[in-house]
Design an enzyme around this catalytic site. Structure first.
Site, PDB file in Angstrom:
ATOM      1  CB  CYS A 112      -0.970   0.001   1.176  1.00 38.14           C
ATOM      2  SG  CYS A 112      -2.256  -1.252   1.015  1.00 38.14           S
ATOM      3  CG  HIS A 117     -12.375   9.348 -11.688  1.00 40.17           C
ATOM      4  ND1 HIS A 117     -13.633   9.037 -11.241  1.00 40.17           N
ATOM      5  CD2 HIS A 117     -12.023   8.370 -12.538  1.00 40.17           C
ATOM      6  CE1 HIS A 117     -14.036   7.920 -11.827  1.00 40.17           C
ATOM      7  NE2 HIS A 117     -13.069   7.491 -12.609  1.00 40.17           N
ATOM      8  CD  GLU A 133      -8.406   1.775   2.087  1.00 40.42           C
ATOM      9  OE1 GLU A 133      -7.811   2.854   2.197  1.00 40.42           O
ATOM     10  OE2 GLU A 133      -7.831   0.683   2.194  1.00 40.42           O
TER      11      GLU A 133
END
Length: 125
Positions: free
Chosen positions: A23, A67, A114
């Site tokens: 991550c 985005h 998530e």
């Protein structure tokens, strides 16, 4: 005590600067966000809060994240964890509820998923 919930989604990229593992690399998620309100009384129409107004407020906040590279947002200081994203959305909603004729005191919690199995929550203390 009454509670109500609405949800919205957004897609964004991020990396965790202080995490050691995969991550720490740039990657993305399709986030799911749940907005919870809570209160002891209903309005004259028998509602805690208008679902349409709640959805509109939540969509406005998440549209600013959609985005994007979350690391570019100064509030996250290089580590846009699900916990920090939940707090960011909560405080953003708290500031804007009045614009939608919603009582900020009703705002109770924001959950940020998530993945379908990994979620963080920020709630009023």
């Amino acid at each position: 005590m009454y509670s109500a919930r609405v949800e919205a989604d957004f897609a964004a990229a991020h990396f965790l600067s202080h995490y050691h593992g995969k991550c720490e690399n740039l990657h993305g998620h399709n986030y799911r966000v749940l907005l919870w309100v809570r209160g002891e009384s209903l309005d004259e129409g028998g509602m805690l809060a208008d679902f349409g107004l709640l959805k509109k407020a939540l969509r406005q906040v998440v549209s600013e994240l959609d985005h994007s590279n979350l690391n570019d947002i100064s509030e996250f200081r290089g580590d846009p964890s699900a916990e920090r994203i939940a707090r960011y959305i909560f405080t953003s909603l708290e500031k804007m509820f009045g614009e939608f004729s919603l009582d900020p005191a009703l705002l109770w919690a924001v959950d940020v998923f998530e993945t379908p199995t990994s979620m963080a929550r920020y709630e009023r203390g």
